[in-house]
Design an enzyme around this catalytic site. Structure first.
Site, PDB file in Angstrom:
ATOM      1  N   GLU A  99      -6.298   1.690   4.125  1.00 10.69           N
ATOM      2  CA  GLU A  99      -7.290   2.398   4.279  1.00 10.69           C
ATOM      3  C   GLU A  99      -7.268   4.023   3.792  1.00 10.69           C
ATOM      4  O   GLU A  99      -8.022   4.403   2.952  1.00 10.69           O
ATOM      5  CB  GLU A  99      -8.369   2.079   5.368  1.00 10.69           C
ATOM      6  CG  GLU A  99      -9.554   2.791   5.561  1.00 10.69           C
ATOM      7  CD  GLU A  99      -9.275   3.588   6.787  1.00 10.69           C
ATOM      8  OE1 GLU A  99      -9.781   4.915   6.644  1.00 10.69           O
ATOM      9  OE2 GLU A  99      -9.976   2.847   7.593  1.00 10.69           O
ATOM     10  N   GLU A 138       0.580   8.418   6.406  1.00  6.34           N
ATOM     11  CA  GLU A 138      -0.403   8.075   7.069  1.00  6.34           C
ATOM     12  C   GLU A 138       0.450   6.491   8.668  1.00  6.34           C
ATOM     13  O   GLU A 138      -0.623   6.565   8.958  1.00  6.34           O
ATOM     14  CB  GLU A 138      -1.251   8.059   6.136  1.00  6.34           C
ATOM     15  CG  GLU A 138      -1.692   9.092   4.956  1.00  6.34           C
ATOM     16  CD  GLU A 138      -2.257   9.268   5.761  1.00  6.34           C
ATOM     17  OE1 GLU A 138      -3.476   9.316   6.789  1.00  6.34           O
ATOM     18  OE2 GLU A 138      -1.573  10.948   5.534  1.00  6.34           O
TER      19      GLU A 138
END
Length: 972
Positions: A67, A142
């Site tokens: 995501e 991330e």
């Protein structure tokens, strides 16, 4: 061309949904099988999302990391962070992405047609053609990576999702929510932590991560939603021609498997961390949980929300009262989770003890059996249905577009049945059916079937362990040290090389050519004029009636405002407790349970709050108010006045047992806020070191407010009770007086009616007794403080005031705020530092701050804050870059307001003595800003940072490591 004429799609259903005033379509993309839902209507706040069913098979957080990372560059938009480029250069009204236990959703919303198309384009490109296959640096940044800048450094793990989830696993309530679902569904995807467990995130390999994207991010597994005023056929043609048609159908098994029912109740224990100095007593969480059918049962979906209210959520509800009366937990509440295939209902006793587990279960079951035998309170059922239906009809989701909330609710059924997307948003008939069921035994039968006789249940118990997080951190450090020692020199050099390589990737600027591929509006696309506020000041006797003539869909919004200028400080600090007491104690005509039901039967809710309004004519002054808001149908407006009068004139605050219950519950709720929103606590505390207005907020909802509640809750004897009752009684006498009263009334002028007579009658019934008036005065004391928690991350705030140097507020500061959040601070705190977030603010009164969120660092972040002014003073940017920040700043200001928000906007303008010319000046300063204007703001940053008011909420280890930075350190 109409939707029905499109050749690329098959229309499976087309009909009217009268409840929402919209047509509806269910479509299927012929080539790929992509699922599509349309809700075309007149709402200018348009919404799009694409979602995927993404059931994880382990707790490495792969769905969550995907995501984050697909939004870090794509084929058409190869810059490192298109999401941020959009955020700072778009008029979006919503822009985010969310990972759920079984799905991932990418929604956007905007009122601007061109902007909406741009947002849709970037998101579609991101999910189908992300740059994650071109470089593993996106995954490392991330997700997670080993970090050493030199061979002599300690080996560490860093990454945005890794630190975000360390923050989540620092909150006992977050751990509890995850544990409850895991305990009920041990054999399907709901046993997995889709967000990622920090203990397992480093097990995820780059290839496994890419495989997850290949498997699930395909049109054949997608859910596409469009809502609002747009040419639906045009949008669908674009989506087909640019994206869907490029793929062939793929058979993807992403279905959610049902958990087989248990034959007997399961019992699961899990440890959680408390401070080493905390008491093990009264620190256990006890829960009883039941799996409740499936979310495809539209009637059950709402009915259990009604039962939740009647059994536990409402004050005085039968199960809650039984547990509190037996001293099982100081905060008893329930949760009904219906956003998954197998919904579940939980009863939770917080601040309980492990040896009460059997009594906890016994009390609940006896209470349920007694309720089935004697029947539920019909008024409680009617109140629960009414408050639910009121919210449904009002469709006021605050700053969130209602089309977004409808779209997310659509997935509660659509994800599990392609032909049932609307069963929960088309709920008018459901409420009608449930009102009829109140007359019979439908709800009692549900209790019998799903709670008493249901063996698919669990007891999930969370046991406190002193210093558990510190032990885990130490063990992880030792494990990493051992791993480092096992590495060869070449392997260590490789980690150092990759760490440097990642930082070089992060610091490398995007090319101008690539940046220009991100679609952006121009300054000419922005509205030049400031949004006018709507109010008419009327005199009703000696009091002011502020009337906001606004179309409200047939709902009256009342705000009973009481100025606090005459309230002495020693009484004012009790305002936070008072707002938690009003409406939750007995009154002259009602028990507190009956009062709550009466409120919900006759109104859409009555709530209390404290407001602070800076005087725009003299920024050294501010007004503080105690406010009671009510929303009501015009036919029930008399009931709203009567109930508010009943509450403020006849509340019985001398009930020792009830006051103790409220204090225990408030303390528990404040502890959750401090744990999950430590950034807010840190910023409030830092601001209170120099700002009188900051002191107000901090004394009510910050650490000082918590300390006052803690003082009474932990030592509530008769002497403390007597003192508290005296303080609250005196506060009410000083506060709820005619001379302090103002009424703000928001509705269509056709509903104005006899409001003035009602207001005058209400005012005459306020307190007139002699009281000891004073003056609300604060004396801020600058401090550098740290508060230790059992968590694993930091929230670091630096605050100050720029006006003391003679600097006047300018609208340019709003542009700087966006620039910091999406450029310098974002890059240095989040991208390079691994924190989940960073934010800042600057008020017209000069109060300013920077604060980090779920941050692995402490001193490093403060150092970055102190580098801001140099960055600003030497700022260089082209017109496109600067315009992006202007658009982001204007977009934040111009978010569409609900009817109630428009009324609040008018009230705020009145209380602040806002001047439209001044507001227009500030807007012009934003719209016309130049690079030179930005550079001048370095003086503002220097001025506020010179105050050097610091507060950190974080781990004992980090705080102890940097203890020389603080004047005072204490446990939170």
């Amino acid at each position: 061309m109409t939707v029905n004429e499109l050749t690329a799609y098959e229309v499976l259903e087309h009909r009217r949904i009268d409840d929402l005033g919209t047509d509806s379509y269910i479509l299927r993309h012929k080539k790929t099988g992509a699922r599509v839902v349309l809700l075309p209507n007149e709402d200018e706040n348009k919404v799009f999302y694409i979602g995927f069913r993404t059931p994880p098979t382990d707790s490495t957080g792969v769905a969550h990391i995907i995501e984050h990372t697909v939004l870090c560059g794509s084929k058409d938009f190869p810059v490192k962070d298109p999401f941020i480029e959009l955020a700072k250069g778009s008029l979006n009204t919503f822009l985010n992405a969310m990972t759920y236990p079984d799905k991932t959703v990418y929604p956007v919303a905007s009122c601007n047609d061109a902007d909406f198309q741009n947002l849709m384009h970037v998101y579609l490109d991101a999910v189908f053609y992300p740059n994650i296959y071109n470089t593993d640096n996106i995954f490392k940044q991330e997700g997670w990576h080993y970090e050493m800048e030199s061979a002599d450094d300690d080996l560490k793990i860093n990454g945005v999702v890794y630190n975000e989830m360390k923050g989540a696993y620092s909150s006992p309530d977050d751990i509890l929510d995850k544990g409850i679902m895991n305990s009920l569904y041990p054999d399907n995807t709901y046993n997995i932590e889709s967000g990622g467990d920090p203990d397992f995130i480093p097990d995820l390999t780059y290839e496994q991560y890419l495989d997850f994207h290949r498997r699930y991010y395909h049109p054949s597994n997608s859910y596409i939603y469009l809502y609002g005023n747009m040419d639906m056929a045009e949008k669908l043609t674009y989506i087909d021609e640019h994206y869907l048609s490029n793929f062939d159908y793929l058979e993807i098994d992403s279905s959610i498997k049902l958990q087989d029912p248990f034959k007997t109740q399961s019992v699961v224990h899990k440890d959680y961390s408390i401070l080493k100095t905390d008491d093990l007593k009264d620190n256990t969480y006890l829960t009883m949980n039941w799996s409740v059918g499936t979310s495809l049962d539209r009637k059950l979906y709402v009915a259990f929300d009604v039962l939740d209210y009647c059994l536990v959520s409402a004050p005085g509800a039968v199960v809650k009262k039984a547990l509190i009366d037996k001293g099982i937990g100081k905060d008893v509440y329930s949760e009904y989770e219906n956003g998954v295939l197998q919904p579940f209902f939980s009863v939770i006793a917080k601040n309980a003890n492990a040896d009460q587990a059997d009594l906890f279960k016994q009390t609940i079951m006896e209470c349920l059996e007694k309720t089935v035998k004697e029947g539920l309170d019909k008024k409680a059922l009617e109140a629960a249905i009414n408050v639910d239906e009121f919210k449904y009809r009002e469709a006021d989701f605050g700053r969130f577009p209602k089309g977004l909330l409808y779209g997310l609710q659509v997935l509660d059924s659509w994800l599990y049945d392609d032909m049932k997307p609307f069963i929960h948003i088309e709920a008018g008939d459901t409420y009608k059916e449930l009102r009829e069921e109140v007359k019979g035994r439908y709800f009692e039968d549900l209790i019998q079937k799903y709670l008493i006789d249901n063996t698919h249940s669990s007891m999930f118990i969370m046991d406190p362990v002193k210093g558990l997080n510190e032990e885990k951190e130490a063990a992880k450090a030792a494990e990493l040290q051992k791993y480092k020692e096992s590495l060869s020199k070449d392997e260590i050099d490789e980690i150092v090389r990759k760490t440097i390589e990642l930082k070089e990737y992060q610091e490398a600027p995007d090319s101008e050519e690539d940046l220009k591929k991100i679609p952006m509006l121009t300054r000419k696309d922005l509205r030049r004029s400031v949004e006018p506020y709507i109010y008419e000041e009327k005199k009703v006797g000696d009091n002011v009636l502020l009337f906001h003539d606004i179309f409200t869909n047939g709902i009256d919004y009342l705000n009973f405002v009481f100025r606090m200028e005459d309230v002495p400080y020693d009484l004012f600090i009790y305002s936070g407790i008072l707002k938690s007491v009003l409406g939750l104690v007995n009154t002259k005509n009602y028990s507190y349970g009956d009062l709550y039901n009466e409120i919900n039967m006759k109104t859409g809710g009555i709530t209390a709050s404290v407001g602070t309004y800076s005087d725009r004519r003299n920024l050294d002054n501010f007004a503080t108010t105690f406010e009671i808001t009510a929303k009501v149908l015009p036919s029930n407006i008399d009931n709203a006045f009567d109930l508010v009068s009943e509450i403020i004139r006849t509340s019985k605050i001398d009930d020792y047992k009830r006051m103790k219950e409220i204090l225990d519950e408030k303390k528990s709720h404040m502890e959750v806020d401090l744990q999950t929103a430590g950034h807010r606590a840190a910023a409030l505390r830092a601001t209170s070191g120099f700002s009188k207005a900051g002191c107000v907020s901090e004394n009510l909802s910050g650490i000082s407010g918590y300390r006052l509640v803690q003082k009474y809750a932990d030592n509530y004897d008769q002497a403390a009770h007597k003192e508290l009752v005296e303080k609250l009684s005196e506060l009410m006498k000083v506060l709820f007086r005619k001379e302090n009263f103002l009424l703000s009334f928001t509705t269509d002028k056709n509903n104005y009616g006899e409001i003035e007579e009602k207001m005058a009658s209400f005012a005459e019934n306020l307190y007139t007794e002699e009281c000891q008036k004073g003056h609300l005065e604060f004396a801020p004391v600058k401090k550098k403080e740290a508060f230790m928690t059992p968590g694993q991350v930091q929230y670091t705030a630096l605050a100050g005031n720029f006006r003391k140097n003679g600097l006047e507020y300018t609208g340019a500061l709003r542009v700087l705020q966006v620039m910091m959040g999406y450029d310098f601070l974002w890059n240095n705190i989040r991208v390079k530092g691994g924190a989940y977030g960073v934010m800042g603010g600057a008020s017209p009164n000069g109060d300013s701050y920077f604060v980090t969120y779920r941050d692995p660092h402490l001193k490093r972040s403060l150092d970055v804050f102190h580098e801001v002014s140099d960055f600003v003073r030497n700022y260089e940017a082209d017109e496109r870059t600067l315009t992006g920040f202007v658009i982001g700043a204007i977009g934040e200001l111009d978010t569409p307001k609900t009817p109630s928000a428009k009324g609040t906007y008018g009230l705020t303008a009145y209380m602040c003595h806002a001047n439209l010319e001044k507001m227009q000046l500030h807007r012009d300063q934003m719209l016309d800003i130049t690079v030179e204007d930005i550079r001048k703001l370095a003086d503002y940053v220097d001025a506020f940072e010179a105050d050097d008011s610091v507060c950190v909420v974080g781990t004992g280890e980090k705080i102890e490591q940097h203890k020389d930075l603080f004047d005072k350190i204490e446990e939170l």
